[in-house]
Design an enzyme around this catalytic site. Sequence first.
Site, mmCIF file in Angstrom:
data_model
loop_
_atom_site.group_PDB
_atom_site.id
_atom_site.type_symbol
_atom_site.label_atom_id
_atom_site.label_comp_id
_atom_site.label_asym_id
_atom_site.label_seq_id
_atom_site.Cartn_x
_atom_site.Cartn_y
_atom_site.Cartn_z
ATOM 1 N N LYS A 145 29.262 -42.103 86.447
ATOM 2 C CA LYS A 145 30.116 -42.070 85.270
ATOM 3 C C LYS A 145 30.619 -43.478 84.943
ATOM 4 O O LYS A 145 30.765 -44.269 85.873
ATOM 5 C CB LYS A 145 31.283 -41.105 85.485
ATOM 6 C CG LYS A 145 32.424 -41.665 86.347
ATOM 7 C CD LYS A 145 33.623 -40.747 86.303
ATOM 8 C CE LYS A 145 34.810 -41.388 86.980
ATOM 9 N NZ LYS A 145 36.015 -40.582 87.015
ATOM 10 N N ASP A 174 27.827 -37.224 90.391
ATOM 11 C CA ASP A 174 29.212 -36.812 90.250
ATOM 12 C C ASP A 174 29.669 -36.604 91.685
ATOM 13 O O ASP A 174 29.259 -35.633 92.333
ATOM 14 C CB ASP A 174 29.333 -35.517 89.448
ATOM 15 C CG ASP A 174 30.794 -35.193 89.170
ATOM 16 O OD1 ASP A 174 31.595 -35.302 90.096
ATOM 17 O OD2 ASP A 174 31.125 -34.861 88.027
ATOM 18 N N HIS A 175 30.482 -37.526 92.196
ATOM 19 C CA HIS A 175 30.704 -37.493 93.641
ATOM 20 C C HIS A 175 31.442 -36.243 94.101
ATOM 21 O O HIS A 175 31.405 -35.910 95.273
ATOM 22 C CB HIS A 175 31.384 -38.788 94.136
ATOM 23 C CG HIS A 175 32.798 -38.925 93.691
ATOM 24 N ND1 HIS A 175 33.156 -39.567 92.525
ATOM 25 C CD2 HIS A 175 33.946 -38.509 94.260
ATOM 26 C CE1 HIS A 175 34.461 -39.511 92.402
ATOM 27 N NE2 HIS A 175 34.967 -38.897 93.431
ATOM 28 N N GLU A 213 46.667 -36.301 90.756
ATOM 29 C CA GLU A 213 46.742 -37.605 91.391
ATOM 30 C C GLU A 213 48.196 -38.034 91.437
ATOM 31 O O GLU A 213 48.964 -37.728 90.525
ATOM 32 C CB GLU A 213 45.932 -38.631 90.600
ATOM 33 C CG GLU A 213 44.436 -38.344 90.592
ATOM 34 C CD GLU A 213 43.687 -39.369 89.770
ATOM 35 O OE1 GLU A 213 43.510 -40.496 90.276
ATOM 36 O OE2 GLU A 213 43.303 -39.059 88.641
ATOM 37 N N HIS A 237 33.910 -34.198 86.394
ATOM 38 C CA HIS A 237 34.271 -33.538 87.658
ATOM 39 C C HIS A 237 34.740 -32.088 87.476
ATOM 40 O O HIS A 237 34.247 -31.182 88.129
ATOM 41 C CB HIS A 237 35.371 -34.325 88.363
ATOM 42 C CG HIS A 237 35.056 -35.781 88.518
ATOM 43 N ND1 HIS A 237 33.836 -36.236 88.968
ATOM 44 C CD2 HIS A 237 35.797 -36.898 88.288
ATOM 45 C CE1 HIS A 237 33.848 -37.557 89.020
ATOM 46 N NE2 HIS A 237 35.016 -37.987 88.600
HETATM 47 P P1 NAD Z 1 33.060 -54.037 89.427
HETATM 48 O O1 NAD Z 1 33.549 -54.686 88.187
HETATM 49 O O2 NAD Z 1 33.879 -54.151 90.663
HETATM 50 O O3 NAD Z 1 31.625 -54.613 89.785
HETATM 51 C C1 NAD Z 1 30.670 -54.875 88.813
HETATM 52 C C2 NAD Z 1 29.426 -55.447 89.464
HETATM 53 O O4 NAD Z 1 28.492 -55.711 88.413
HETATM 54 C C3 NAD Z 1 29.624 -56.770 90.200
HETATM 55 O O5 NAD Z 1 28.821 -56.749 91.355
HETATM 56 C C4 NAD Z 1 29.077 -57.808 89.213
HETATM 57 O O6 NAD Z 1 28.523 -58.935 89.841
HETATM 58 C C5 NAD Z 1 27.982 -57.005 88.578
HETATM 59 N N1 NAD Z 1 27.634 -57.550 87.254
HETATM 60 C C6 NAD Z 1 28.454 -57.766 86.195
HETATM 61 N N2 NAD Z 1 27.766 -58.301 85.168
HETATM 62 C C7 NAD Z 1 26.479 -58.409 85.587
HETATM 63 C C8 NAD Z 1 25.287 -58.895 84.997
HETATM 64 N N3 NAD Z 1 25.261 -59.377 83.756
HETATM 65 N N4 NAD Z 1 24.165 -58.854 85.732
HETATM 66 C C9 NAD Z 1 24.171 -58.381 86.991
HETATM 67 N N5 NAD Z 1 25.256 -57.910 87.597
HETATM 68 C C10 NAD Z 1 26.395 -57.931 86.924
HETATM 69 O O7 NAD Z 1 32.774 -52.526 89.049
HETATM 70 P P2 NAD Z 1 32.754 -51.228 90.016
HETATM 71 O O8 NAD Z 1 34.142 -50.706 90.133
HETATM 72 O O9 NAD Z 1 32.012 -51.535 91.257
HETATM 73 O O10 NAD Z 1 31.977 -50.166 89.130
HETATM 74 C C11 NAD Z 1 30.597 -50.227 88.870
HETATM 75 C C12 NAD Z 1 30.177 -49.027 88.045
HETATM 76 O O11 NAD Z 1 30.430 -47.830 88.772
HETATM 77 C C13 NAD Z 1 30.933 -48.889 86.730
HETATM 78 O O12 NAD Z 1 30.065 -48.341 85.767
HETATM 79 C C14 NAD Z 1 32.023 -47.919 87.056
HETATM 80 O O13 NAD Z 1 32.447 -47.213 85.918
HETATM 81 C C15 NAD Z 1 31.298 -47.006 88.026
HETATM 82 N N6 NAD Z 1 32.191 -46.322 88.939
HETATM 83 C C16 NAD Z 1 33.006 -47.003 89.792
HETATM 84 C C17 NAD Z 1 33.823 -46.322 90.675
HETATM 85 C C18 NAD Z 1 34.724 -47.045 91.646
HETATM 86 O O14 NAD Z 1 35.320 -46.364 92.478
HETATM 87 N N7 NAD Z 1 34.853 -48.340 91.609
HETATM 88 C C19 NAD Z 1 33.811 -44.911 90.696
HETATM 89 C C20 NAD Z 1 32.961 -44.246 89.819
HETATM 90 C C21 NAD Z 1 32.158 -44.961 88.956
#
Ligand code: NAD
Length: 484
Positions: A145, A174-175, A213, A237
């Site tokens: 998501k 969807d975890h 939450e 979810h």
């Molecule tokens: P984040 O911002 O912490 O990390 C983003 C990553 O993308 C980094 O490794 C960055 O280097 C990389 N990145 C950014 N621009 C880039 C580019 N042009 N080319 C290559 N790599 C690039 O984000 P996150 O929290 O890790 O989330 C990542 C995805 O997972 C998002 O779509 C978010 O919605 C989804 N998500 C995250 C969580 C969570 O718990 N953090 C939960 C569910 C879904």
Amino acid sequence: VPVEAFDLIVFGGTGDLARRKLLPALYHRFAAGQTPGDALIIGAARRRMDGAGYRDFAREALTEFVPESHLKPDLVEGFIAMLDYVPVDAATEAGWAALGRKLKGREARPRAFYLSVAPQFFGQICERIGRGRLVTPETRLVVEKPLGRDLASARALNAQLASHFDEHQIYRIDHYLGKETVQNLMALRFANALFEPLWNANHIDHVQITAAESVGVGERGGYYDQNGAMRDMVQNHLMQLLCLSAMEPPSRFDPDAVRDEKLKVLKALRPIEGAAIDEEIVRGQYEAGPDGPAYREEAGDPESRTECFIALKIGVENWRWAGTPFYLRTGKRLKARHTEIAIRFKDAPHSIFGDSAGALKGNALVITLQPNEGIELRLNIKDPGPGGMRIVSAPLDMSFGSGAGDAFRMPDAYERLLMDVIRGDQTLFMRGDEVEAAWAWIDPIIAGCEEGRAPPAPYAQRAEGPMESHILLHKDGRRWREIA
Ligand code: NAD
């Protein structure tokens, strides 16, 4: 059961999700002997570093996010040895040739691309994976998501993914579906003859699904405000939990049989449109309180009309569920962090014990997902002791433990899901048509809210949401279970 040797490429391998969830999950599976030591896990992100730098990054992530009692130095080093890194830019050609070289000659192994990056990069990354001829017959693509923000964008995203991957290669996470208790809901329903005959409107009064939450939106307020609880929690979810609770028994436990049944539920949801939105939906925003500023302040918009709490009354229009509503609610800065599905059975038709015995409440089956996973069946029993025939509600309890200090560690959802990706089992992943069907039902609700229906009501922090949420059930002669 060990999985075969695989290659996993994590785009966004330096991000928050990779650090907090993916690397720890992969470590736990390695420590459990499930992943072979010759698996290759490549971090691929924009940051410039080499394999050694990424191994240091991963070591720190494990130290922070794996319980100390599970960090065995030889296992950590064995796991770290599987890691490599390639600097790659999703938006340009930089790094793609190097990634191709790392994967050359490894075409026979299962290969998974995990897109742990913002969704605006999904299209470009798929395009470059395709152009680089990195898709093998054994390739899978993993996405998370947000899968769109309405039906049109979800369709566009599905089309983007489909231009380089077949549906059977796409794993939409969807975890919640990776949680043990959620899978147990299916085991409970379909491996026991006890429940299924009762699992319908004749015997079930209603179903409550709560995802509460205690945290607020905090620093992510500005971003959150563009989405709200409906997009962030309900569309994915909560609707997945509703589907698993309401679906017909699939003929087999295989990916398409299960997902076909979930899709039928989504298509059977009674539309909520126009004036019905005010009747069946409650939205809320927390006020300032002991845990921090008001939602609107954190969102950076004093006029914000985005909900950080929502409650819905949902009808499933089929023979099984006609007349039995599903109530869903989720929100932030509530009394506790607690997620559960509660199946509330009908009251006993007649009490032979008289008024003095106390009210005979209907049985409830409560499946708790957070903070501790477990299943509880609430039964009416005699109050022990010589006090006469007084009836009290008591639990048959099957909690899976996980309190601090427990030797038993409940596997994280990502562990299960990542192994399913490697095995090629899509049962616990959403199919594209499911995602679209959920948006198709949600779009008119969001449109109505944007026109001013069900305006967000204020609620106090550490409570159970706005009063209107209690009224939603009260109108039907029912009440929410306490959030505890
Ligand atoms: P984040 O911002 O912490 O990390 C983003 C990553 O993308 C980094 O490794 C960055 O280097 C990389 N990145 C950014 N621009 C880039 C580019 N042009 N080319 C290559 N790599 C690039 O984000 P996150 O929290 O890790 O989330 C990542 C995805 O997972 C998002 O779509 C978010 O919605 C989804 N998500 C995250 C969580 C969570 O718990 N953090 C939960 C569910 C879904």
